[in-house]
Motif scaffolding. Structure first.
Motif, mmCIF file in Angstrom:
data_model
loop_
_atom_site.group_PDB
_atom_site.id
_atom_site.type_symbol
_atom_site.label_atom_id
_atom_site.label_comp_id
_atom_site.label_asym_id
_atom_site.label_seq_id
_atom_site.Cartn_x
_atom_site.Cartn_y
_atom_site.Cartn_z
ATOM 1 N N SER A 206 0.822 -1.203 0.000
ATOM 2 C CA SER A 206 0.000 0.000 0.000
ATOM 3 C C SER A 206 0.860 1.260 0.000
ATOM 4 O O SER A 206 1.971 1.263 0.525
ATOM 5 C CB SER A 206 -0.926 0.015 1.215
ATOM 6 O OG SER A 206 -1.708 1.196 1.245
ATOM 7 N N LYS A 208 -0.354 3.847 1.491
ATOM 8 C CA LYS A 208 -0.813 4.503 2.715
ATOM 9 C C LYS A 208 0.019 4.028 3.906
ATOM 10 O O LYS A 208 0.560 2.932 3.902
ATOM 11 C CB LYS A 208 -2.285 4.187 2.968
ATOM 12 C CG LYS A 208 -3.234 4.701 1.900
ATOM 13 C CD LYS A 208 -4.673 4.306 2.220
ATOM 14 C CE LYS A 208 -5.640 4.777 1.151
ATOM 15 N NZ LYS A 208 -7.037 4.376 1.451
ATOM 16 N N LYS A 209 0.096 4.860 4.936
ATOM 17 C CA LYS A 209 0.756 4.455 6.169
ATOM 18 C C LYS A 209 -0.082 3.390 6.859
ATOM 19 O O LYS A 209 -1.319 3.416 6.812
ATOM 20 C CB LYS A 209 0.926 5.656 7.117
ATOM 21 C CG LYS A 209 1.972 6.652 6.668
ATOM 22 C CD LYS A 209 3.381 6.092 6.670
ATOM 23 C CE LYS A 209 3.928 5.905 8.049
ATOM 24 N NZ LYS A 209 5.342 5.415 8.037
ATOM 25 N N THR A 210 0.588 2.454 7.493
ATOM 26 C CA THR A 210 -0.121 1.385 8.188
ATOM 27 C C THR A 210 0.667 0.950 9.417
ATOM 28 O O THR A 210 1.871 1.226 9.530
ATOM 29 C CB THR A 210 -0.336 0.176 7.252
ATOM 30 O OG1 THR A 210 -1.145 -0.805 7.916
ATOM 31 C CG2 THR A 210 0.983 -0.461 6.860
ATOM 32 N N LEU A 252 -0.482 9.194 4.188
ATOM 33 C CA LEU A 252 0.265 8.644 3.058
ATOM 34 C C LEU A 252 1.706 8.332 3.458
ATOM 35 O O LEU A 252 2.253 8.926 4.389
ATOM 36 C CB LEU A 252 0.274 9.646 1.889
ATOM 37 C CG LEU A 252 -1.086 10.190 1.445
ATOM 38 C CD1 LEU A 252 -0.898 11.167 0.293
ATOM 39 C CD2 LEU A 252 -2.023 9.070 1.065
#
Length: 346
Positions: A206, A208-210, A252
């Motif tokens: 991804s 996106k940050k996770t 993000l």
């Protein structure tokens, strides 16, 4: 030494036979050839007195090392300088008769396995590769990420994923944009973040940050294009702060930045160029004629007055992705405007 193109590779030889083989390999794939000073050689090479002293000087200067020596000599020589999977260069060892070519260090990320196979094919040697995923015929997650230009956020989680694959256990895959074609029969595809199970190792792909977990390998595709507009003379630090602020606010991952886009009037804008260099990404420039034809969510009369287009950051980001989409509309700072677009998966 050789041309800049070949600086990435060093070849070390301790015997006459080894030097002949080393010279042959140099002719085939390039590189800097280092030969023990007592060996007679009628070809161009670099001389050394002590191999251990030479390695201490050049180990981190080359991305690939080819030792035409005994395995033990090579291992003892490099051992003080081995650091991590992320940083270690490729190391390959070949016997002086050219019968065996062995991948020793950084087989996947450093490219030693590929280098080993390439040399073996050229000199008709037997390649020796011992990484478990290769011997089992299983896809290497880190090699797939490398080939696709993706960033691995937490390499420490790789061991759990690789172990599960080697043991033929289930592995989760979260890949909503379908950009990571992991070939493994026991993949559990996760389509929603809420479906992720913490008790099963997996790969999370991804931009996106996770949340990082011990068994959750985070792979970041370079899917985001950052459109930048700025006042003349804006410093790199101010541009960086603006980008980081936007990415934090919208969740993000900055490692997902694959390109910076702006108007061609900024070709000499030092702050943008330095920021791009710091992020190790290219800058794509568009003319005002190209940008003014693009429909944007937040047109600006001020921009139109100064650069003859109603948008710089949004329009350049959209222009760079072509069939993609805006994921962050224009964000205004004192001297900078930022927009982020997502490349459409092929």
């Amino acid at each position: 030494m050789d041309s800049e193109k070949d600086k990435k590779r060093a070849i070390y030889c301790l015997t006459s036979k080894g030097a002949e083989l080393g010279y042959r390999i140099k002719q085939l794939i390039g590189g800097d050839l280092f030969v023990y000073e007592k060996i007679k050689a009628e070809f161009s090479c670099l001389r050394f007195k002590r191999l251990t002293s030479l390695i201490s000087e050049v180990f981190h200067a080359y991305r690939e090392h080819i030792f035409i020596t005994a395995m033990g000599i090579a291992v003892r020589g490099i051992s003080p300088y081995i650091g991590s999977k992320e940083a270690d260069p490729a190391v390959v060892v070949i016997d002086q008769n050219g019968r065996y070519c062995v991948s020793v260090l950084s087989g996947h990320l450093g490219g030693a396995n590929e280098l080993c196979k390439r040399i073996a094919e050229l000199i008709k040697a037997t390649p020796v590769i011992t990484t478990a995923t290769d011997t089992e015929g299983i896809s290497s997650v880190e090699l797939l990420a490398k080939k696709r230009g993706m960033h691995i956020e937490n390499l420490s989680a790789l061991k759990d994923v690789s172990f599960a694959m080697i043991e033929k256990e289930p592995v989760q895959l979260f890949d909503p944009d379908n950009v990571f074609p992991l070939d493994y029969p026991k993949i559990i595809k996760v389509s929603d973040e809420t479906e992720w199970r913490k008790d099963i190792p997996g790969v999370w792909v991804s931009w996106k940050k996770t949340e990082a977990l011990n068994n959750k390998l985070i792979v970041v595709p370079k899917s985001l294009i950052v459109g930048i507009g700025c006042n003349r003379g804006t410093k790199k630090e101010e541009i960086r702060d603006a980008v980081q602020s936007v990415f934090r606010s919208f969740g993000l991952n900055v490692k997902a930045i694959g390109l910076i886009a702006t108007i061609d009037k900024k070709r000499d804008e030092k702050g943008i160029l330095e920021f791009a260099d710091e992020m190790d990404v290219a800058v794509k420039f568009f003319s005002s004629e190209e940008l003014k034809c693009i429909s944007v969510p937040n047109p600006s009369k001020t921009a139109e007055k100064h650069v003859r287009t109603k948008s710089v950051c949004e329009a350049s980001a959209i222009a760079a992705v072509k069939m993609g989409q805006i994921v962050v509309p224009k964000q205004k700072f004192k001297n900078v405007t930022i927009a982020v677009a997502l490349k459409k998966a092929h």
